[in-house]
Scaffold this motif. Sequence first.
Motif, mmCIF file in Angstrom:
data_model
loop_
_atom_site.group_PDB
_atom_site.id
_atom_site.type_symbol
_atom_site.label_atom_id
_atom_site.label_comp_id
_atom_site.label_asym_id
_atom_site.label_seq_id
_atom_site.Cartn_x
_atom_site.Cartn_y
_atom_site.Cartn_z
ATOM 1 N N ARG A 15 0.796 -1.221 0.000
ATOM 2 C CA ARG A 15 0.000 0.000 0.000
ATOM 3 C C ARG A 15 0.831 1.275 0.000
ATOM 4 N N VAL A 16 2.143 1.138 0.030
ATOM 5 C CA VAL A 16 3.018 2.312 0.038
ATOM 6 C C VAL A 16 3.996 2.199 -1.114
ATOM 7 N N PRO A 17 4.604 3.325 -1.534
ATOM 8 C CA PRO A 17 5.400 3.300 -2.764
ATOM 9 C C PRO A 17 6.742 2.595 -2.625
ATOM 10 N N GLU A 18 7.244 2.167 -3.755
ATOM 11 C CA GLU A 18 8.600 1.650 -3.851
ATOM 12 C C GLU A 18 9.571 2.795 -3.536
ATOM 13 N N VAL A 19 10.675 2.476 -2.885
ATOM 14 C CA VAL A 19 11.668 3.494 -2.525
ATOM 15 C C VAL A 19 12.591 3.716 -3.711
ATOM 16 N N THR A 20 12.379 4.821 -4.396
ATOM 17 C CA THR A 20 13.150 5.173 -5.583
ATOM 18 C C THR A 20 13.659 6.605 -5.439
ATOM 19 N N VAL A 21 14.352 7.087 -6.448
ATOM 20 C CA VAL A 21 14.802 8.484 -6.450
ATOM 21 C C VAL A 21 13.605 9.423 -6.379
ATOM 22 N N ASP A 22 12.521 9.102 -7.140
ATOM 23 C CA ASP A 22 11.317 9.953 -7.085
ATOM 24 C C ASP A 22 10.763 10.030 -5.664
ATOM 25 N N LYS A 71 -6.544 0.601 -0.227
ATOM 26 C CA LYS A 71 -6.100 -0.807 -0.183
ATOM 27 C C LYS A 71 -4.954 -1.111 -1.146
ATOM 28 N N CYS A 72 -4.363 -0.066 -1.706
ATOM 29 C CA CYS A 72 -3.190 -0.232 -2.557
ATOM 30 C C CYS A 72 -2.522 1.138 -2.660
ATOM 31 N N TYR A 73 -1.366 1.194 -3.304
ATOM 32 C CA TYR A 73 -0.682 2.474 -3.436
ATOM 33 C C TYR A 73 -1.295 3.286 -4.563
ATOM 34 N N VAL A 74 -1.859 4.428 -4.207
ATOM 35 C CA VAL A 74 -2.391 5.391 -5.168
ATOM 36 C C VAL A 74 -1.631 6.695 -4.935
ATOM 37 N N PRO A 75 -0.821 7.140 -5.895
ATOM 38 C CA PRO A 75 0.094 8.258 -5.633
ATOM 39 C C PRO A 75 -0.550 9.503 -5.036
ATOM 40 N N TRP A 76 -1.669 9.978 -5.613
ATOM 41 C CA TRP A 76 -2.196 11.257 -5.142
ATOM 42 C C TRP A 76 -2.716 11.176 -3.715
ATOM 43 N N SER A 77 -3.366 10.073 -3.327
ATOM 44 C CA SER A 77 -3.899 9.980 -1.964
ATOM 45 C C SER A 77 -2.776 9.741 -0.958
ATOM 46 N N TYR A 78 -1.766 8.947 -1.355
ATOM 47 C CA TYR A 78 -0.644 8.694 -0.454
ATOM 48 C C TYR A 78 0.120 9.980 -0.180
ATOM 49 N N TRP A 79 0.470 10.724 -1.224
ATOM 50 C CA TRP A 79 1.296 11.917 -1.026
ATOM 51 C C TRP A 79 0.499 13.072 -0.431
ATOM 52 N N LEU A 80 -0.809 13.098 -0.650
ATOM 53 C CA LEU A 80 -1.651 14.068 0.064
ATOM 54 C C LEU A 80 -1.536 13.840 1.569
ATOM 55 N N ALA A 81 -1.597 12.573 1.975
ATOM 56 C CA ALA A 81 -1.466 12.245 3.399
ATOM 57 C C ALA A 81 -0.088 12.630 3.921
ATOM 58 N N VAL A 244 3.885 13.998 -8.617
ATOM 59 C CA VAL A 244 2.813 13.036 -8.355
ATOM 60 C C VAL A 244 2.054 12.735 -9.646
ATOM 61 N N GLY A 245 1.842 13.766 -10.477
ATOM 62 C CA GLY A 245 1.207 13.533 -11.768
ATOM 63 C C GLY A 245 2.021 12.584 -12.630
ATOM 64 N N TYR A 246 3.337 12.774 -12.623
ATOM 65 C CA TYR A 246 4.226 11.880 -13.370
ATOM 66 C C TYR A 246 4.142 10.462 -12.821
ATOM 67 N N MET A 247 4.155 10.332 -11.482
ATOM 68 C CA MET A 247 4.045 9.005 -10.867
ATOM 69 C C MET A 247 2.739 8.316 -11.250
ATOM 70 N N PRO A 251 3.465 3.445 -15.818
ATOM 71 C CA PRO A 251 2.885 2.102 -15.693
ATOM 72 C C PRO A 251 3.339 1.442 -14.408
ATOM 73 N N LYS A 252 2.449 0.668 -13.788
ATOM 74 C CA LYS A 252 2.788 0.003 -12.535
ATOM 75 C C LYS A 252 3.809 -1.087 -12.761
ATOM 76 N N ARG A 253 4.779 -1.150 -11.843
ATOM 77 C CA ARG A 253 5.803 -2.176 -11.916
ATOM 78 C C ARG A 253 5.295 -3.463 -11.289
ATOM 79 N N ARG A 254 5.855 -4.559 -11.723
ATOM 80 C CA ARG A 254 5.467 -5.861 -11.165
ATOM 81 C C ARG A 254 5.838 -5.960 -9.690
#
Length: 260
Positions: A15-22, A71-81, A244-247, A251-254
């Motif tokens: 439910r949280v993002p992969e740890v990347t440079v972004d 229930k999953c990682y959604v960029p805009w709701s996660y980063w809003l929080a 966040v728009g770019y994220m 496409p979602k990674r496996r």
Amino acid sequence: MQISRDPMPNRAINRVPEVTVDFWLIKLMAVTMGETAADYLAVNLGLGLTMTSLIMAAILIGALLLQFGQKCYVPWSYWLAVVLISIVGTLVTDNLVDNFGVSLITTTIGFSVALAATFALWFAAEKTLSIHAIFTTKREAYYWLAILFTFALGTAAGDLVAEHFGLGYLSTGVLFGMIIASLTFGYFSLKLDPILGFWLAYILTRPLGASFGDLLSQPAEYGGMGLGTIITSSLFLSAIVAIVGYMSLKPKRRDEVAHG
């Protein structure tokens, strides 16, 4: 104890993002904006620091309820929080120091203990502190509680070094940047535990970002560049929205799906 154990079911959705440079880029911008936006709201709403803190906490609760419902990682709701929790974490620390007279040393120690207790309870319950295994509501609750304490702790520690110890905003930012660089070196060259390294870096990016936020926004007589909280917050908010728009369009990674 081994904090890197990572029990999880097969095909569980993280439910949280992969740890990347972004991730680190937007996190640093979020903490910088959290510092300047909290200063702006506390001064310009005219409601007082305590009432402003309560209002923003209520908005944060609404954002977290929205985030938990994904229930999953959604960029805009996660980063809003994340942005809102950054603002609230700053307001909580400022409220304790400015309104209730709690010293920066006491708040730094207090939030350190609270964060350590959160990690201890999380590990006792789940046997992992991995951010790659946040696939249940219980784990996500521990995750966001830890995030809140990292922001409050980072604010207190940054203000302690910059203001109480008189190091100044620029020197404080450089200091915490060097510590983060040493952790990065430890991770890539000395086999630093990745979970320990992540959480240490997550804590330290808060005072790093806050120091540079204050450096940009505060008047020259206080050691800043005088851009003001409105301009500084707007610049970083625009950058956050763009990333966040770019994220959201990527496409979602496996590997966004956690594997056992």
